[in-house]
Design a protein around this motif. Structure first.
Motif, PDB file in Angstrom:
ATOM      1  N   GLY A  21     -42.032  72.734  10.712  1.00  0.00           N
ATOM      2  CA  GLY A  21     -40.756  72.622  11.164  1.00  0.00           C
ATOM      3  C   GLY A  21     -40.736  70.800  11.331  1.00  0.00           C
ATOM      4  O   GLY A  21     -41.390  70.236  10.441  1.00  0.00           O
ATOM      5  N   PRO A  22     -40.011  70.205  12.141  1.00  0.00           N
ATOM      6  CA  PRO A  22     -39.849  68.680  11.948  1.00  0.00           C
ATOM      7  C   PRO A  22     -41.254  68.168  12.258  1.00  0.00           C
ATOM      8  O   PRO A  22     -42.028  68.391  13.386  1.00  0.00           O
ATOM      9  CB  PRO A  22     -38.806  68.531  13.117  1.00  0.00           C
ATOM     10  CG  PRO A  22     -38.154  69.808  13.473  1.00  0.00           C
ATOM     11  CD  PRO A  22     -39.081  70.920  12.915  1.00  0.00           C
ATOM     12  N   ALA A  23     -41.676  66.880  11.552  1.00  0.00           N
ATOM     13  CA  ALA A  23     -42.882  66.394  12.015  1.00  0.00           C
ATOM     14  C   ALA A  23     -42.957  65.114  11.504  1.00  0.00           C
ATOM     15  O   ALA A  23     -42.035  64.569  10.821  1.00  0.00           O
ATOM     16  CB  ALA A  23     -44.011  67.227  11.167  1.00  0.00           C
ATOM     17  N   TYR A  24     -43.714  64.337  11.857  1.00  0.00           N
ATOM     18  CA  TYR A  24     -44.437  62.727  11.541  1.00  0.00           C
ATOM     19  C   TYR A  24     -45.533  62.874  10.804  1.00  0.00           C
ATOM     20  O   TYR A  24     -46.496  63.695  11.250  1.00  0.00           O
ATOM     21  CB  TYR A  24     -44.210  61.938  12.651  1.00  0.00           C
ATOM     22  CG  TYR A  24     -43.045  61.452  13.430  1.00  0.00           C
ATOM     23  CD1 TYR A  24     -42.279  60.421  12.754  1.00  0.00           C
ATOM     24  CD2 TYR A  24     -42.395  62.322  14.420  1.00  0.00           C
ATOM     25  CE1 TYR A  24     -41.104  60.138  13.382  1.00  0.00           C
ATOM     26  CE2 TYR A  24     -41.070  61.827  14.843  1.00  0.00           C
ATOM     27  CZ  TYR A  24     -40.594  60.841  14.674  1.00  0.00           C
ATOM     28  OH  TYR A  24     -39.437  60.401  14.975  1.00  0.00           O
ATOM     29  N   TYR A  25     -45.667  62.162   9.561  1.00  0.00           N
ATOM     30  CA  TYR A  25     -46.840  62.030   8.976  1.00  0.00           C
ATOM     31  C   TYR A  25     -47.233  60.667   8.388  1.00  0.00           C
ATOM     32  O   TYR A  25     -46.042  59.727   8.157  1.00  0.00           O
ATOM     33  CB  TYR A  25     -46.931  63.143   7.876  1.00  0.00           C
ATOM     34  CG  TYR A  25     -45.963  62.802   6.505  1.00  0.00           C
ATOM     35  CD1 TYR A  25     -46.758  62.205   5.538  1.00  0.00           C
ATOM     36  CD2 TYR A  25     -44.695  62.839   6.542  1.00  0.00           C
ATOM     37  CE1 TYR A  25     -45.973  62.038   4.431  1.00  0.00           C
ATOM     38  CE2 TYR A  25     -43.972  62.561   5.698  1.00  0.00           C
ATOM     39  CZ  TYR A  25     -44.652  61.985   4.393  1.00  0.00           C
ATOM     40  OH  TYR A  25     -43.921  61.949   3.414  1.00  0.00           O
ATOM     41  N   CYS A  26     -48.302  60.384   8.064  1.00  0.00           N
ATOM     42  CA  CYS A  26     -48.642  59.026   7.413  1.00  0.00           C
ATOM     43  C   CYS A  26     -48.628  59.186   5.830  1.00  0.00           C
ATOM     44  O   CYS A  26     -49.512  60.033   5.451  1.00  0.00           O
ATOM     45  CB  CYS A  26     -49.911  58.228   7.629  1.00  0.00           C
ATOM     46  SG  CYS A  26     -50.181  56.716   7.170  1.00  0.00           S
ATOM     47  N   GLY A  27     -47.844  58.661   5.052  1.00  0.00           N
ATOM     48  CA  GLY A  27     -47.608  58.949   3.555  1.00  0.00           C
ATOM     49  C   GLY A  27     -48.611  58.064   3.140  1.00  0.00           C
ATOM     50  O   GLY A  27     -48.718  58.318   1.583  1.00  0.00           O
ATOM     51  N   GLU A  28     -49.323  57.140   3.772  1.00  0.00           N
ATOM     52  CA  GLU A  28     -50.282  56.181   2.953  1.00  0.00           C
ATOM     53  C   GLU A  28     -51.639  57.062   2.457  1.00  0.00           C
ATOM     54  O   GLU A  28     -52.030  58.083   3.231  1.00  0.00           O
ATOM     55  CB  GLU A  28     -50.572  55.032   3.880  1.00  0.00           C
ATOM     56  CG  GLU A  28     -49.689  54.162   4.293  1.00  0.00           C
ATOM     57  CD  GLU A  28     -49.030  53.522   3.079  1.00  0.00           C
ATOM     58  OE1 GLU A  28     -49.766  53.036   2.271  1.00  0.00           O
ATOM     59  OE2 GLU A  28     -47.952  53.084   3.183  1.00  0.00           O
ATOM     60  N   SER A  29     -51.705  56.752   1.129  1.00  0.00           N
ATOM     61  CA  SER A  29     -52.837  57.618   0.618  1.00  0.00           C
ATOM     62  C   SER A  29     -54.215  57.325   1.438  1.00  0.00           C
ATOM     63  O   SER A  29     -54.936  58.495   1.454  1.00  0.00           O
ATOM     64  CB  SER A  29     -53.186  57.275  -0.944  1.00  0.00           C
ATOM     65  OG  SER A  29     -53.294  55.724  -1.063  1.00  0.00           O
ATOM     66  N   GLU A  30     -54.391  56.438   1.830  1.00  0.00           N
ATOM     67  CA  GLU A  30     -55.754  55.808   2.451  1.00  0.00           C
ATOM     68  C   GLU A  30     -55.757  56.726   3.931  1.00  0.00           C
ATOM     69  O   GLU A  30     -57.038  57.188   4.327  1.00  0.00           O
ATOM     70  CB  GLU A  30     -55.820  54.647   2.806  1.00  0.00           C
ATOM     71  CG  GLU A  30     -54.922  54.019   3.739  1.00  0.00           C
ATOM     72  CD  GLU A  30     -55.100  52.599   3.908  1.00  0.00           C
ATOM     73  OE1 GLU A  30     -55.905  52.070   4.760  1.00  0.00           O
ATOM     74  OE2 GLU A  30     -54.537  51.738   3.252  1.00  0.00           O
ATOM     75  N   CYS A  31     -54.727  57.298   4.518  1.00  0.00           N
ATOM     76  CA  CYS A  31     -54.729  57.931   5.674  1.00  0.00           C
ATOM     77  C   CYS A  31     -54.663  59.553   5.489  1.00  0.00           C
ATOM     78  O   CYS A  31     -54.728  60.193   6.448  1.00  0.00           O
ATOM     79  CB  CYS A  31     -53.607  57.609   6.372  1.00  0.00           C
ATOM     80  SG  CYS A  31     -53.705  55.794   6.790  1.00  0.00           S
ATOM     81  N   TRP A  32     -54.165  59.895   4.220  1.00  0.00           N
ATOM     82  CA  TRP A  32     -53.847  61.390   4.026  1.00  0.00           C
ATOM     83  C   TRP A  32     -54.978  62.322   4.434  1.00  0.00           C
ATOM     84  O   TRP A  32     -54.744  63.224   5.002  1.00  0.00           O
ATOM     85  CB  TRP A  32     -53.444  61.437   2.540  1.00  0.00           C
ATOM     86  CG  TRP A  32     -52.674  62.909   2.336  1.00  0.00           C
ATOM     87  CD1 TRP A  32     -53.293  63.837   1.680  1.00  0.00           C
ATOM     88  CD2 TRP A  32     -51.444  63.393   3.081  1.00  0.00           C
ATOM     89  NE1 TRP A  32     -52.378  65.194   1.911  1.00  0.00           N
ATOM     90  CE2 TRP A  32     -51.313  64.910   2.447  1.00  0.00           C
ATOM     91  CE3 TRP A  32     -50.606  62.946   4.112  1.00  0.00           C
ATOM     92  CZ2 TRP A  32     -50.443  65.608   2.951  1.00  0.00           C
ATOM     93  CZ3 TRP A  32     -49.391  63.727   4.501  1.00  0.00           C
ATOM     94  CH2 TRP A  32     -49.379  65.067   3.789  1.00  0.00           C
ATOM     95  N   TYR A  33     -56.186  61.908   4.048  1.00  0.00           N
ATOM     96  CA  TYR A  33     -57.515  62.776   4.547  1.00  0.00           C
ATOM     97  C   TYR A  33     -57.987  62.509   5.730  1.00  0.00           C
ATOM     98  O   TYR A  33     -59.078  63.150   6.375  1.00  0.00           O
ATOM     99  CB  TYR A  33     -58.306  62.665   3.364  1.00  0.00           C
ATOM    100  CG  TYR A  33     -58.007  63.212   1.992  1.00  0.00           C
ATOM    101  CD1 TYR A  33     -57.228  64.431   1.657  1.00  0.00           C
ATOM    102  CD2 TYR A  33     -57.262  62.012   0.911  1.00  0.00           C
ATOM    103  CE1 TYR A  33     -56.906  65.029   0.628  1.00  0.00           C
ATOM    104  CE2 TYR A  33     -56.716  62.526  -0.272  1.00  0.00           C
ATOM    105  CZ  TYR A  33     -56.600  64.152  -0.406  1.00  0.00           C
ATOM    106  OH  TYR A  33     -56.124  64.448  -1.611  1.00  0.00           O
ATOM    107  N   LYS A  34     -57.298  61.574   6.676  1.00  0.00           N
ATOM    108  CA  LYS A  34     -57.984  61.302   7.949  1.00  0.00           C
ATOM    109  C   LYS A  34     -57.069  62.350   8.863  1.00  0.00           C
ATOM    110  O   LYS A  34     -55.974  62.935   8.610  1.00  0.00           O
ATOM    111  CB  LYS A  34     -57.494  59.769   8.204  1.00  0.00           C
ATOM    112  CG  LYS A  34     -58.433  58.799   7.303  1.00  0.00           C
ATOM    113  CD  LYS A  34     -58.323  57.556   7.693  1.00  0.00           C
ATOM    114  CE  LYS A  34     -58.983  56.572   7.103  1.00  0.00           C
ATOM    115  NZ  LYS A  34     -58.873  55.467   7.569  1.00  0.00           N
ATOM    116  N   ASN A  35     -57.767  62.403  10.072  1.00  0.00           N
ATOM    117  CA  ASN A  35     -57.419  63.297  11.159  1.00  0.00           C
ATOM    118  C   ASN A  35     -55.771  62.978  11.690  1.00  0.00           C
ATOM    119  O   ASN A  35     -55.386  64.153  12.246  1.00  0.00           O
ATOM    120  CB  ASN A  35     -58.445  63.397  12.532  1.00  0.00           C
ATOM    121  CG  ASN A  35     -59.846  63.828  11.848  1.00  0.00           C
ATOM    122  OD1 ASN A  35     -59.681  64.702  10.972  1.00  0.00           O
ATOM    123  ND2 ASN A  35     -60.683  63.745  12.728  1.00  0.00           N
TER     124      ASN A  35
END
Length: 506
Positions: A42-56
């Motif tokens: 559903g609705p969400a916020y995410y960090c689209g930066e590649s350096e953050c994608w695999y972080k918690n």
């Protein structure tokens, strides 16, 4: 105006001081929220930066990302509570006590009073402190604003916490357990499942297994159940975002079956160019135009010479379709695959896709470049072989039926020792089989060796010493292998099949 809309789609969050979180209206990638540790759909916020994608801190529910950084709570009125991540370095000597409400330590955001060591999970802080209505119970539940030891009548866990009580039924329940829905629809079953929280449906001490994770279910407490099919599932397994179907349950009556997908092949996959009728009335389709190839394909029964099917990337067997203009081959069965199908590993219908440079199968974790079943919205893809396996598997390598177990905990395959979240388990013994081993071909060719190799499930002798005749390294006696009986020639499966067995031309 456009700049203002872009600003509204971003959120500065304490989890990341470098990048704002980007809003997405419908997040469908099967990730877990870093705030509450529950599945996101559903609705969400995410960090689209590649350096953050695999972080918690890569993705949050919209509601979890927008909670206040501080609040005053009736359970701790003397000081404000500050929101903080579960894992944060406050110093080696600092250890926080469990959440006051549920008395558990869980990896989710927590409201804390550092002066008093008062801690309240994000989800517990949002529970009502007044009378609560539970979907599955007929009476209101009253919060007991005192922490003590009790056994929850839904999850069956004993511990110290602040329960909700039904005075009429002497029914004790955790606040989070009271939020379980009365009915759910899971991918693995065609009927709706009902939450049952008494042993009246079962004869004790029946041994029952959850048909999602293939682990024992304590029938004295809450579970999801279909009485028509005797289908049982753990509460958490049924509501897991990967297993639960997101449909409007109000559209269906309790006994209704959810309409099944039509999986018959039609013009969406191939067009008949030429056909003949046999004497018994059977139609033979001799020439087709398949959606995956630019030329017409002709049916042949001639035995091919070491050719590979472009659909399933396995050795060609008769009958098959071939292109007279180029080396394109397609098993008759692959040509007639349905354009759409459902699979127990994904909650959305999967669409048959043409060959590509390569896909990555999310069942066996192998690259492949044949036909694929995929959900482009979720970037979920399966190769042909994995797509054809149902949730109940009968395999020559094991004497008992195997049931697909899909959990968040990795389990070890009995045949290769690799770990996976999705394995086929035996409810009779401790045997487990991952998709990679479940789809190994029963016979295979190796380079110029004159005989075919057969997949073997037990050691070829009782010598106690086993080696691969290709790489000359030792073999694990518990692992499956390929064997040429004519030449007494054993070999690792990886040595016979190569590094990319599901990729043609690699």
């Amino acid at each position: 105006m456009e700049q203002q809309q872009q600003q509204q789609q971003q959120l500065l969050h304490f989890c990341d001081s470098k990048h704002p979180l980007v809003f997405i209206p419908h997040f469908l990638f099967g990730y877990t929220c870093c705030g509450c540790q529950e599945s996101i759909d559903g609705p969400a916020y995410y960090c689209g930066e590649s350096e953050c994608w695999y972080k918690n801190y890569r993705v949050h529910h919209k509601s979890c990302a927008e909670v206040p950084l501080g609040l005053h709570h009736p359970l701790h009125p003397i000081h404000p509570l500050i929101l903080s991540p579960y894992q944060i370095d406050y110093g080696k000597d600092i250890q926080f006590s469990n959440c006051l409400h549920c008395n558990e330590s869980r990896n989710q955001y927590t409201y804390r009073c550092f002066r008093c060591d008062f801690n309240l999970h994000l989800t517990c802080a949002s529970l009502p402190l007044t009378t609560m209505e539970a979907e599955f119970h007929d009476h209101p539940l009253t919060p007991i604003l005192k922490s003590f030891t009790f056994t929850c009548d839904i999850c069956g866990k004993e511990g110290k916490g602040m329960p909700y009580l039904c005075n009429l039924c002497s029914f004790w329940v955790h606040g989070r357990c009271a939020s379980f829905p009365r009915m759910v629809k899971v991918v693995r079953h065609k009927h709706l499942l009902h939450l049952t929280h008494s042993s009246l449906e079962f004869h004790q001490p029946d041994t029952r297994f959850c048909q999602i994770c293939v682990r024992k279910v304590d029938t004295r407490y809450g579970l999801y159940y279909c009485s028509r099919c005797d289908f049982v599932a753990h509460l958490n397994c049924a509501v897991d975002g990967r297993n639960k179907e997101n449909i409007n349950l109000k559209e269906f009556k309790d006994v209704d079956e959810v309409p099944e997908l039509n999986e018959s092949a039609d013009s969406a996959t191939y067009e008949v160019k030429k056909s003949n009728m046999k004497e018994d009335g059977t139609q033979i389709v001799e020439e087709i135009k398949h959606f995956s190839h630019r030329h017409d394909l002709k049916l042949t029964n001639e035995v091919p010479n070491n050719q590979i099917c472009d659909g399933c990337v396995r050795a060609i067997l008769t009958p098959y379709y071939s292109c007279v203009k180029c080396e394109f081959f397609l098993h008759e069965s692959c040509a007639k695959l349905p354009p759409k199908k459902r699979h127990p590993l994904h909650q959305h219908p999967l669409v048959l896709l043409p060959m590509s440079t390569y896909f990555w199968c999310q069942a066996c974790y192998r690259d492949f470049n044949g036909l694929a079943y995929g959900c482009k919205k979720c970037s979920f893809y399966l190769d042909v072989h994995c797509s054809l396996i149902s949730d109940i598997l009968t395999h020559k390598g094991h004497e008992h039926p195997l049931i697909l177990s899909y959990t968040t905990q990795k389990q070890k395959c009995s045949c290769c020792s690799n770990e996976s979240e999705q394995v086929f388990c035996c409810s009779t013994c401790e045997f487990a089989l991952d998709y990679k081993c479940a789809t190994l071909p029963h016979s295979a060719r190796y380079n110029q060796h004159e005989h075919p190799f057969t997949l073997c499930y037990r050691p070829e002798d009782d010598s106690g010493e086993y080696y691969c005749d290709i790489c000359e390294e030792e073999r694990d006696s518990k692992q499956w292998f390929y064997y040429c009986e004519d030449c007494s020639y054993p070999a690792h499966s990886k040595c016979i099949l190569g590094e990319y067995p599901n990729c043609k031309g690699w």
